[in-house]
Design a protein around this motif. Structure first.
Motif, short mmCIF file in Angstrom:
data_model
loop_
_atom_site.label_atom_id
_atom_site.label_comp_id
_atom_site.label_asym_id
_atom_site.label_seq_id
_atom_site.Cartn_x
_atom_site.Cartn_y
_atom_site.Cartn_z
N ALA A 65 0.83 -1.21 0.00
CA ALA A 65 0.00 0.00 0.00
C ALA A 65 0.86 1.26 0.00
N ARG A 95 -5.91 8.91 -4.31
CA ARG A 95 -6.31 7.53 -4.05
C ARG A 95 -7.67 7.50 -3.38
N GLN A 96 -8.41 6.45 -3.62
CA GLN A 96 -9.66 6.22 -2.91
C GLN A 96 -9.70 4.77 -2.46
N ALA A 97 -10.17 4.57 -1.26
CA ALA A 97 -10.13 3.23 -0.66
C ALA A 97 -11.38 2.45 -0.98
N GLN A 98 -11.20 1.15 -1.22
CA GLN A 98 -12.29 0.19 -1.35
C GLN A 98 -13.28 0.52 -2.47
N THR A 99 -12.85 1.27 -3.46
CA THR A 99 -13.73 1.65 -4.57
C THR A 99 -12.94 1.61 -5.86
N ASP A 102 -8.75 2.58 -8.09
CA ASP A 102 -7.95 2.94 -6.92
C ASP A 102 -7.55 4.41 -6.93
N GLU A 121 -6.69 1.86 -12.05
CA GLU A 121 -6.67 0.76 -11.09
C GLU A 121 -5.20 0.38 -10.92
N LYS A 123 -1.96 -1.34 -9.06
CA LYS A 123 -1.55 -2.48 -8.26
C LYS A 123 -0.02 -2.56 -8.24
N ASP A 212 -21.66 0.73 -4.67
CA ASP A 212 -20.94 -0.28 -3.91
C ASP A 212 -20.71 -1.55 -4.73
N HIS A 213 -21.72 -1.94 -5.52
CA HIS A 213 -21.63 -3.21 -6.22
C HIS A 213 -21.29 -2.97 -7.69
#
Length: 308
Positions: A65, A95-99, A102, A121, A123, A212-213
Motif C-alpha cells: 500500500a 487515491r480512494q479506498a475500497q472503490t 484505486d 486501477e 496495483k 458499492d456493487h
C-alpha cells in the motif's frame, strides 16, 4: 443481456479506440507516458534493513500500500509530463479506498462534486513475491470503466535486493475496460471447465458512479480463481520480461526460485556453495568487480538464512 442479469457469451473483445481528437484521449496518452517514466521519478523515503531472507516474501503485504501511495505522489510531481500546457490545472491524482478505480485524476469543486477526467486501477507487484506473478484479483465489471481508464501494475524491489529503498521498474499498462472484458471472455470461452461458466453482471453501472456493487460474479468459482488477471494471457509477455530483469546481476525469477526453495532449516553453507557456483557460471565473461558484487550480495542472503 438476459433478464436474470447473467452475461451472455461474447465475442473476443478488443481494446477501446477513443476519439483521437478528444481532450481526454490526449491526456490519457500523456498519463501513459508519465507511467512509463515512473522508474526515473519514483522516490521513497522507506529503508528496509535487517530482514531475514525468509521474510522477503512478505514484503508486498508490509509495503504494498505504501508503494502505491508513493506512485500517486510521483505522478503528481510529474505534472509537466501529463499536463505540459496547463490544461488541467486543478486536477490531481488521488487515491480512494475500497472503490474502483484505486486512483482518480479529479478536480474537486467548491460544492464538493468531483470532475473526474480518468481513473487508474493501480496495483503494486513485489518482484520477489512467492507466486512469481501478480496475484491480485480484478473483478470490476467492464461498464464501470471509462474508455480511458487504465489497469496499471507496478513491479518493485529493494535497491540492494535484500535491503535498501524500494525502487520501481517499468509498469504494465492496459485498458481497464479491455482487461475486464477479456477476463470474462477468457472465463467463458478459453478456460476448460466443466462447471457453470455463467457470470452475473450488475445492472445500471456507470464509471465513477460511486456504487458499492460494481463487480462481476461467476455462478461457479469454487477455487476463487475468477479475476486472477495474470492467468488469462494478456500479461504474459510483460510478466516474462519483468521476471527476467536482473537484480544485482541475477534475474528476478532466479532470486524467487532460490528463496522459495530454501527455508530456515536449509544449511547456509550448502546453499552458498550451490548458488555461488551458479552465479560464477552465469556471470562468466563479465568484470571481476561485478562478479564480486553479486557474490557479496549472495553471501549476505545466505547468512540471513542462518540468522537466529
Amino acid at each position: 443481456m438476459p433478464s436474470d442479469g447473467r452475461a451472455p457469451r461474447i465475442d473476443e473483445p478488443t481494446p477501446p479506440e477513443p476519439d483521437p481528437d478528444h481532450r481526454i484521449t490526449s491526456l490519457a496518452n500523456r498519463v501513459r507516458d508519465a507511467l512509463t517514466a515512473l522508474p526515473i521519478h519514483f522516490q521513497s523515503p522507506t529503508v528496509m534493513e535487517g530482514l531475514d531472507a525468509t521474510d522477503l516474501f512478505a514484503l508486498n503485504t508490509v509495503l504494498g500500500a505504501t508503494i502505491e501511495v508513493q506512485v500517486v505522489e510521483a505522478l503528481n510531481r510529474m505534472r509537466e509530463v501529463w499536463d505540459p500546457e496547463g490544461e488541467w490545472p486543478l486536477h490531481e491524482f488521488v487515491r480512494q479506498a475500497q472503490t474502483f478505480p484505486d486512483v482518480l485524476l479529479r478536480r474537486r469543486s467548491t460544492q464538493g462534486i468531483d470532475d473526474v477526467a480518468m481513473g487508474i486501477e493501480l496495483k503494486g507487484w513485489y518482484l520477489l513475491a512467492k507466486e512469481a506473478v501478480p496475484s491480485f484479483r480484478y473483478t470490476v465489471t467492464p461498464m464501470a470503466c471509462s474508455q480511458w481508464d487504465l489497469l496499471v501494475v507496478v513491479p518493485w524491489c529493494l535497491s540492494n535486493v535484500v535491503s535498501g529503498k524500494p525502487r520501481v521498474l517499468g509498469p504494465g499498462i492496459w485498458s481497464a475496460r479491455y482487461a475486464a472484458e477479456y477476463r470474462n471472455y477468457w472465463w467463458q470461452n478459453i478456460r476448460h471447465a466443466r462447471s457453470d461458466m455463467t457470470i452475473r453482471i450488475p445492472a445500471g453501472v456507470e464509471p465513477y458512479s460511486g456504487r458499492d456493487h460494481t463487480v462481476d460474479e461467476p455462478v461457479s468459482d469454487s477455487g476463487r480463481n475468477f479475476g486472477r488477471i495474470a492467468r488469462i494471457g494478456i500479461m504474459d509477455d510483460w510478466i516474462d520480461d519483468a521476471i527476467r530483469r536482473p537484480l544485482a546481476g541475477i534475474p528476478a525469477r532466479d532470486w524467487t526460485a532460490f528463496l522459495r526453495k530454501h527455508t530456515d532449516d536449509s544449511d547456509p553453507e550448502t546453499v552458498w556453495s550451490i548458488l555461488s557456483a551458479e552465479a560464477v557460471e552465469v556471470l562468466a565473461g563479465g568484470s571481476a568487480a561485478r562478479t564480486e558484487e553479486v557474490l557479496s550480495t549472495l553471501r549476505r542472503l545466505t547468512s540471513l538464512l542462518d540468522a537466529d
